[in-house]
Design a protein around this motif. Structure first.
Motif, PDB file in Angstrom:
ATOM      1  N   VAL A   9       0.834  -1.203   0.000  1.00 43.14           N
ATOM      2  CA  VAL A   9       0.000   0.000   0.000  1.00 43.14           C
ATOM      3  C   VAL A   9       0.872   1.258   0.000  1.00 43.14           C
ATOM      4  N   ALA A  10       1.915   1.264   0.811  1.00 42.56           N
ATOM      5  CA  ALA A  10       2.814   2.419   0.872  1.00 42.56           C
ATOM      6  C   ALA A  10       3.513   2.643  -0.468  1.00 42.56           C
ATOM      7  N   THR A  11       3.891   1.584  -1.126  1.00 45.74           N
ATOM      8  CA  THR A  11       4.531   1.694  -2.430  1.00 45.74           C
ATOM      9  C   THR A  11       3.577   2.279  -3.459  1.00 45.74           C
ATOM     10  N   PHE A  12       2.334   1.806  -3.470  1.00 47.30           N
ATOM     11  CA  PHE A  12       1.364   2.307  -4.438  1.00 47.30           C
ATOM     12  C   PHE A  12       0.969   3.752  -4.171  1.00 47.30           C
ATOM     13  N   VAL A  13       0.954   4.171  -2.908  1.00 54.19           N
ATOM     14  CA  VAL A  13       0.660   5.576  -2.606  1.00 54.19           C
ATOM     15  C   VAL A  13       1.852   6.446  -2.974  1.00 54.19           C
ATOM     16  N   THR A  14       3.050   5.950  -2.729  1.00 47.85           N
ATOM     17  CA  THR A  14       4.253   6.708  -3.054  1.00 47.85           C
ATOM     18  C   THR A  14       4.488   6.762  -4.558  1.00 47.85           C
ATOM     19  N   LEU A  15       4.251   5.677  -5.233  1.00 50.14           N
ATOM     20  CA  LEU A  15       4.455   5.599  -6.690  1.00 50.14           C
ATOM     21  C   LEU A  15       3.148   5.197  -7.377  1.00 50.14           C
ATOM     22  N   PRO A  16       2.209   6.129  -7.513  1.00 48.66           N
ATOM     23  CA  PRO A  16       0.924   5.765  -8.109  1.00 48.66           C
ATOM     24  C   PRO A  16       1.019   5.343  -9.576  1.00 48.66           C
ATOM     25  N   LEU A  17       2.074   5.760 -10.272  1.00 51.10           N
ATOM     26  CA  LEU A  17       2.239   5.297 -11.652  1.00 51.10           C
ATOM     27  C   LEU A  17       2.471   3.792 -11.712  1.00 51.10           C
ATOM     28  N   LEU A  18       3.160   3.268 -10.706  1.00 52.92           N
ATOM     29  CA  LEU A  18       3.356   1.822 -10.623  1.00 52.92           C
ATOM     30  C   LEU A  18       2.017   1.116 -10.407  1.00 52.92           C
ATOM     31  N   ALA A  19       1.184   1.687  -9.558  1.00 53.59           N
ATOM     32  CA  ALA A  19      -0.152   1.123  -9.330  1.00 53.59           C
ATOM     33  C   ALA A  19      -0.996   1.204 -10.599  1.00 53.59           C
ATOM     34  N   PHE A  20      -0.898   2.329 -11.308  1.00 48.40           N
ATOM     35  CA  PHE A  20      -1.624   2.483 -12.573  1.00 48.40           C
ATOM     36  C   PHE A  20      -1.234   1.389 -13.551  1.00 48.40           C
ATOM     37  N   TYR A  21       0.064   1.187 -13.701  1.00 47.74           N
ATOM     38  CA  TYR A  21       0.557   0.163 -14.621  1.00 47.74           C
ATOM     39  C   TYR A  21       0.114  -1.229 -14.184  1.00 47.74           C
ATOM     40  N   PHE A  22       0.186  -1.502 -12.890  1.00 46.99           N
ATOM     41  CA  PHE A  22      -0.217  -2.805 -12.360  1.00 46.99           C
ATOM     42  C   PHE A  22      -1.702  -3.072 -12.625  1.00 46.99           C
ATOM     43  N   VAL A  23      -2.557  -2.102 -12.334  1.00 40.11           N
ATOM     44  CA  VAL A  23      -4.002  -2.262 -12.563  1.00 40.11           C
ATOM     45  C   VAL A  23      -4.277  -2.426 -14.048  1.00 40.11           C
ATOM     46  N   TYR A  24      -3.588  -1.660 -14.872  1.00 37.65           N
ATOM     47  CA  TYR A  24      -3.772  -1.759 -16.317  1.00 37.65           C
ATOM     48  C   TYR A  24      -3.396  -3.146 -16.827  1.00 37.65           C
ATOM     49  N   ILE A  25      -2.243  -3.658 -16.428  1.00 32.90           N
ATOM     50  CA  ILE A  25      -1.786  -4.971 -16.901  1.00 32.90           C
ATOM     51  C   ILE A  25      -2.739  -6.076 -16.457  1.00 32.90           C
ATOM     52  N   VAL A  26      -3.126  -6.051 -15.189  1.00 33.13           N
ATOM     53  CA  VAL A  26      -4.044  -7.082 -14.689  1.00 33.13           C
ATOM     54  C   VAL A  26      -5.384  -7.000 -15.416  1.00 33.13           C
ATOM     55  N   SER A  27      -5.861  -5.798 -15.656  1.00 30.39           N
ATOM     56  CA  SER A  27      -7.138  -5.622 -16.337  1.00 30.39           C
ATOM     57  C   SER A  27      -7.077  -6.061 -17.804  1.00 30.39           C
ATOM     58  N   VAL A  28      -5.992  -5.753 -18.474  1.00 25.29           N
ATOM     59  CA  VAL A  28      -5.848  -6.178 -19.875  1.00 25.29           C
ATOM     60  C   VAL A  28      -5.808  -7.699 -19.965  1.00 25.29           C
ATOM     61  N   LYS A  29      -5.114  -8.316 -19.028  1.00 29.89           N
ATOM     62  CA  LYS A  29      -5.028  -9.784 -19.044  1.00 29.89           C
ATOM     63  C   LYS A  29      -6.386 -10.435 -18.786  1.00 29.89           C
ATOM     64  N   THR A  30      -7.227  -9.798 -17.967  1.00 29.54           N
ATOM     65  CA  THR A  30      -8.524 -10.406 -17.646  1.00 29.54           C
ATOM     66  C   THR A  30      -9.613 -10.033 -18.645  1.00 29.54           C
ATOM     67  N   THR A  31      -9.628  -8.785 -19.125  1.00 25.44           N
ATOM     68  CA  THR A  31     -10.723  -8.353 -20.001  1.00 25.44           C
ATOM     69  C   THR A  31     -10.383  -8.376 -21.489  1.00 25.44           C
ATOM     70  N   LYS A  32      -9.102  -8.330 -21.832  1.00 27.26           N
ATOM     71  CA  LYS A  32      -8.637  -8.270 -23.225  1.00 27.26           C
ATOM     72  C   LYS A  32      -9.115  -6.994 -23.937  1.00 27.26           C
ATOM     73  N   ASN A  33      -9.451  -5.960 -23.167  1.00 20.15           N
ATOM     74  CA  ASN A  33      -9.934  -4.705 -23.724  1.00 20.15           C
ATOM     75  C   ASN A  33      -9.064  -3.569 -23.193  1.00 20.15           C
ATOM     76  N   LYS A  34      -8.217  -3.005 -24.066  1.00 23.01           N
ATOM     77  CA  LYS A  34      -7.254  -1.988 -23.626  1.00 23.01           C
ATOM     78  C   LYS A  34      -7.926  -0.684 -23.217  1.00 23.01           C
ATOM     79  N   ARG A  35      -8.926  -0.260 -23.955  1.00 23.89           N
ATOM     80  CA  ARG A  35      -9.599   1.004 -23.635  1.00 23.89           C
ATOM     81  C   ARG A  35     -10.303   0.918 -22.274  1.00 23.89           C
ATOM     82  N   ARG A  36     -10.994  -0.151 -22.040  1.00 30.23           N
ATOM     83  CA  ARG A  36     -11.677  -0.353 -20.756  1.00 30.23           C
ATOM     84  C   ARG A  36     -10.669  -0.493 -19.622  1.00 30.23           C
TER      85      ARG A  36
END
Length: 128
Positions: A9-36
């Motif tokens: 949690v501290a890492t994601f608050v300190t480096l929110p771009l890392l959290a953004f990338y992590f959420v994006y990658i996990v979401s792309v792998k599950t939904t296969k929809n880049k825009r969403r």
């Protein structure tokens, strides 16, 4: 286990771009929809950018600027609501809230980068 969770949690608050990338990658792998996936990553990490801006400002100036952040969010909401009403003549609450949230993402992303750059240079040259 709680130490590991606190560290993540501290890492994601300190480096929110890392959290953004992590959420994006996990979401792309599950939904296969880049825009969403981008929209989901923006929605999830907006709060992290808000906290990151707060903590960076606190570290730079030893001031709590929480009140200023709340005022900025409210001003964005007021301006966005007026523009939404003028353009569509009808307020769709779901669309309005999403728009305000995503506009706050852009605002705090820009402020995050500006404060990070300012903090970097102020620590290098001891401006503060």
């Amino acid at each position: 286990m709680s130490n590991a969770l606190a560290w993540i949690v501290a890492t994601f608050v300190t480096l929110p771009l890392l959290a953004f990338y992590f959420v994006y990658i996990v979401s792309v792998k599950t939904t296969k929809n880049k825009r969403r996936s981008i929209k989901l990553a923006v929605d999830v990490t907006t709060i992290l950018f808000i906290f990151a801006v707060y903590y960076i400002a606190y570290e730079l100036w030893a001031l709590s600027l929480f009140w200023l952040i709340l005022i900025a969010i409210l001003i964005v909401a007021i301006i966005f609501t007026i523009i939404h009403w003028k353009l569509s003549k009808d307020i769709e609450l779901k669309k309005l809230i999403k728009g305000i949230w995503r506009l706050n993402f852009l605002l705090f992303l820009i402020v995050y980068f500006l404060l990070s750059i300012y903090g970097l240079f102020s620590r290098i040259f001891m401006i503060t």
